[in-house]
Design a protein around this motif. Structure first.
Motif, PDB file in Angstrom:
ATOM      1  N   GLU A 161      49.732  17.796   2.662  1.00  0.00           N
ATOM      2  CA  GLU A 161      48.566  17.863   1.276  1.00  0.00           C
ATOM      3  C   GLU A 161      47.656  18.324   1.218  1.00  0.00           C
ATOM      4  O   GLU A 161      47.390  18.213   2.209  1.00  0.00           O
ATOM      5  CB  GLU A 161      49.342  16.191   0.639  1.00  0.00           C
ATOM      6  N   ASP A 177      47.853   6.820  -2.096  1.00  0.00           N
ATOM      7  CA  ASP A 177      47.901   7.889  -2.268  1.00  0.00           C
ATOM      8  C   ASP A 177      47.334   7.919  -0.551  1.00  0.00           C
ATOM      9  O   ASP A 177      47.527   7.243  -0.194  1.00  0.00           O
ATOM     10  CB  ASP A 177      45.769   8.140  -3.057  1.00  0.00           C
ATOM     11  N   ARG A 236      51.997   3.762   4.151  1.00  0.00           N
ATOM     12  CA  ARG A 236      52.693   3.632   3.389  1.00  0.00           C
ATOM     13  C   ARG A 236      53.907   3.925   3.225  1.00  0.00           C
ATOM     14  O   ARG A 236      54.997   5.142   3.274  1.00  0.00           O
ATOM     15  CB  ARG A 236      51.652   5.635   2.972  1.00  0.00           C
ATOM     16  N   SER A 296      41.548   9.242  -7.702  1.00  0.00           N
ATOM     17  CA  SER A 296      41.883   9.711  -6.614  1.00  0.00           C
ATOM     18  C   SER A 296      42.625  11.665  -8.131  1.00  0.00           C
ATOM     19  O   SER A 296      42.472  11.050  -9.158  1.00  0.00           O
ATOM     20  CB  SER A 296      43.195  10.139  -5.500  1.00  0.00           C
ATOM     21  N   GLY A 309      45.580  12.181  -8.899  1.00  0.00           N
ATOM     22  CA  GLY A 309      46.376  11.152  -9.622  1.00  0.00           C
ATOM     23  C   GLY A 309      46.603  10.273  -9.943  1.00  0.00           C
ATOM     24  O   GLY A 309      47.084  10.031 -11.185  1.00  0.00           O
ATOM     25  N   LEU A 350      48.116  18.901  -8.289  1.00  0.00           N
ATOM     26  CA  LEU A 350      48.857  17.522  -7.659  1.00  0.00           C
ATOM     27  C   LEU A 350      49.572  17.446  -7.081  1.00  0.00           C
ATOM     28  O   LEU A 350      50.213  18.623  -6.425  1.00  0.00           O
ATOM     29  CB  LEU A 350      49.309  16.898  -8.873  1.00  0.00           C
ATOM     30  N   ILE A 385      52.195  13.242  -4.876  1.00  0.00           N
ATOM     31  CA  ILE A 385      51.954  12.627  -5.953  1.00  0.00           C
ATOM     32  C   ILE A 385      52.285  13.923  -7.348  1.00  0.00           C
ATOM     33  O   ILE A 385      52.504  12.298  -8.341  1.00  0.00           O
ATOM     34  CB  ILE A 385      49.768  12.824  -6.244  1.00  0.00           C
TER      35      ILE A 385
END
Lengths: 318, 328
Positions: A43, A268, A284, B163, B165, B192, B196
């Motif tokens: 990502e 995030d 996470r 962020s 998101g 995104l 997310i």
């Protein structure tokens, strides 16, 4: 046979205000053989584009080794790098920004040949014409300007320019992300064929696993500045080991109605300036164990025949 | 039941140095309350301009209306005066966009921006605006319902501290302040990351169900449309080419463009299937193709396609604009 590209322990730190550093690349190992295509997925902010820029020595690394065609290039200066740059080229995400709007297609594609003093005059003209044919554009495009071309045509011009010096390694940084799907499919198909024809090695950077699967032999999944899983494309897609790879795959939406993606990961991606201790994915991770917040698992080979590696305590004990 | 949105033969052009581009060419679209409708198409097909037309957000000039009408809840949007438009935007229709950073002011805190919007809505609905403490309370409640962590602390943060998101959640919260009936989401998750995107799509789905919103989702991504919408409208070069239940259209597309679009998406669940390109490229709307605008790229095109513009008609349980829909 030595690998075309051998990267070990690669790191890149960017200084931040207040003496902190962002560890944008934090110990990456990768190997790429001639003619092989390796995908690097992850990502935004995971460090995949920084790896691409380091491999091409567009920026100097903070540590680690980069061997290209048997030669250590991590500490070479610009003059020493110049002849090597013939062998390595890059194609960027946004073809609209990668072409100079005031130069014709001919000028853009000819530039590497002129800079490296490969051809001039009539030879240059015919070489550039042949390159356009190679990427499926008519020679009449030679005298056009970028604004007269569509996005897909511009990306083909960028590919022609990258091929001009007959490189061995092409880095593709999200080459189809700025294109519409119907055009994306054209470029992906073309990139596949091109690799077969010219025996090119690709380092293919993308956030889209489905796109990587179409083009690559192997794939490395990056999370927070490091590769957390790596192996043959089919092995990773059929049996992903790392919980992050699984989450990435689960979040991809098939072109079908009524499929709401699973919300596999909360929160995030943490900041590269504050990489968690232990396994960097642990905060996470849905399968976190006590050891995960203490010890860094490191990338280890999965048992069995395929060259599949994963950095996850949970998957070692499976 | 009156449709919530009724677009009839809507024709819109943009005048530029090189001439007039007819970006919407006779759009007919009726949306009933509670529908979730996805508008899909590639760059330049007119999907965003259509969405902006509905909230009368297209600047005129360079935009120019060549004909047609748009009614929202029975009222003519093009005939609305300033006060009616102010009520329409926010109370009737709310919009969220692709790039949340562009729609937040970088120099004001999230709380200040939300309080402004809350008080403006109070005024637009004819009430005395609530005091800022009450407005901040409302803002924090809204952020909490977006499942943002520590909503009260979030109010004092600035857009650059969030962020992507989180910013999109803030904008969704702001869009819901005026309890709109129609939520238009223009590529809400395109900027995104996938994990997310999954969070934000699930949030939108929940909000649509909870507030009984009518959703108009604009996207180039068939997966995103499929996730949130029961009805799908496919646009190509300023025209609607297919319109029907998502299950029907995805399973058995009748327009060659819809079929091409579906085949062009790499599908992880069908690894043996490689994405198939659609030959050619999107036409230049300064001089659109005659007849069916898709005919230069269509493998099935016959002489009639180059001459007559196909009209939408019902074929196999959906509407489709193709002369050959029965044979496809």
């Amino acid at each position: 046979m030595t690998a075309l590209l051998q990267v070990t322990g690669l790191t890149k730190q960017f200084p931040l205000k207040g003496g902190r550093v962002a560890r944008a690349v934090d110990g990456v190992d990768l190997t790429l053989d001639a003619g092989e295509a390796l995908g690097l997925v992850g990502e935004s902010g995971c460090g995949k584009s920084t790896v691409a820029r380091l491999v091409l020595r567009l920026i100097p690394p903070s540590g680690g080794s980069i061997r290209f065609a048997g030669q250590e290039i991590s500490a070479l200066g610009d003059t020493a790098l110049r002849p090597l740059r013939r062998g390595m080229q890059i194609i960027f995400q946004n073809p609209h920004a990668a072409l100079n709007p005031r130069r014709t297609v001919f000028q853009s594609v000819a530039e590497p040949l002129v800079v490296q003093r490969v051809a001039s005059g009539a030879a240059l003209r015919s070489r550039v014409g042949a390159l356009l044919t190679e990427v499926g554009l008519p020679e009449t495009f030679l005298w056009r300007y970028p604004h007269e071309l569509s996005g897909g045509q511009k990306q083909r011009v960028c590919i022609a320019r990258a091929l001009a010096l007959a490189p061995k390694l092409v880095v593709l940084d999200e080459p189809t992300s700025a294109l519409d799907v119907s055009v994306q499919a054209q470029i992906l198909e073309f990139l596949r064929e091109l690799r077969m024809r010219q025996q090119l090695a690709y380092l293919f950077i993308s956030h889209n696993l489905a796109v990587v699967r179409q083009v690559c032999d192997r794939v490395g999944v990056m999370y927070l500045s490091r590769i957390v899983e790596e192996g043959p494309v089919e092995a990773i897609f059929a049996a992903p080991r790392h919980p992050y790879t699984r989450a990435l795959l689960a979040a991809i939406l098939p072109p079908r109605p009524g499929v709401l993606p699973a919300e596999t990961l909360a929160g995030d991606v943490p900041n590269a300036a504050a990489i968690p201790a232990g396994c960097r994915f642990a905060p996470r991770c849905p399968r976190r164990m006590p050891i995960c917040t203490i010890d860094d698992p490191g990338l280890k080979r999965v048992a069995g025949g395929s060259p599949h590696s994963v950095a996850c305590w949970g998957s070692f004990s499976d | 039941m009156t449709p919530l949105l009724d677009i009839r033969d809507w024709r819109l052009a943009f005048d530029g140095f090189e001439g007039r581009a007819q970006v919407l060419d006779g759009i007919n679209l009726t949306v009933m309350p509670g529908e979730t409708i996805g508008i899909v198409g590639e760059t330049g097909c007119g999907k965003s301009v259509l969405a902006r037309s509905v909230a009368r957000l297209v600047d005129m000039p360079p935009g120019r209306i060549l004909g047609g009408s748009i009614h929202f809840d029975g009222q003519d949007v093009m005939a609305m005066n300033g006060a009616a438009l102010a009520r329409l935007r926010g109370h009737g229709i709310a919009m969220i966009f692709q790039d949340p950073m562009t729609y937040l002011n970088p120099v004001f805190s999230i709380g200040a921006q939300m309080v402004d919007v809350i008080r403006a809505h109070d005024r637009a609905s004819g009430q005395r605006p609530r005091n800022s403490a009450a407005a901040r309370k409302k803002a924090a409640d809204l952020l909490g319902s977006m499942r943002l962590p520590e909503p009260a602390g979030m109010l004092d943060r600035y857009p650059h501290e969030l962020s992507g998101g989180m910013r999109q959640r803030v904008l969704i919260a702001m869009a819901l302040i005026g309890t709109p009936r129609l939520l238009i989401a223009d590529e809400p998750t395109t900027a995104l990351d996938v994990t997310i995107q999954a969070q934000v799509l699930r949030l939108i789905a929940e909000l649509v169900a909870m507030h009984a919103l009518t959703l108009m989702l604009i996207s180039h991504d068939l997966g995103v449309i499929g996730a949130l919408c029961r009805r799908v409208v496919v646009m190509y070069a300023g025209t609607i080419v297919e319109d029907g239940e998502a299950t029907t259209v995805f399973a058995n597309p009748r327009h060659p463009y819809t079929r091409g679009l579906l085949a062009a998406v790499p599908d992880l669940e069908k690894p043996q299937h490689r994405a198939q390109p659609i030959p050619g490229q999107i036409p230049n709307l300064l001089s659109p193709p005659s007849g069916c605008r898709f005919h230069p790229r269509c493998a099935l095109a016959v002489e009639q396609c180059t001459r007559d513009k196909p009209v939408m008609r019902d074929v196999a349980g959906r509407s489709v604009a193709c002369h050959l829909a029965e044979h496809a």
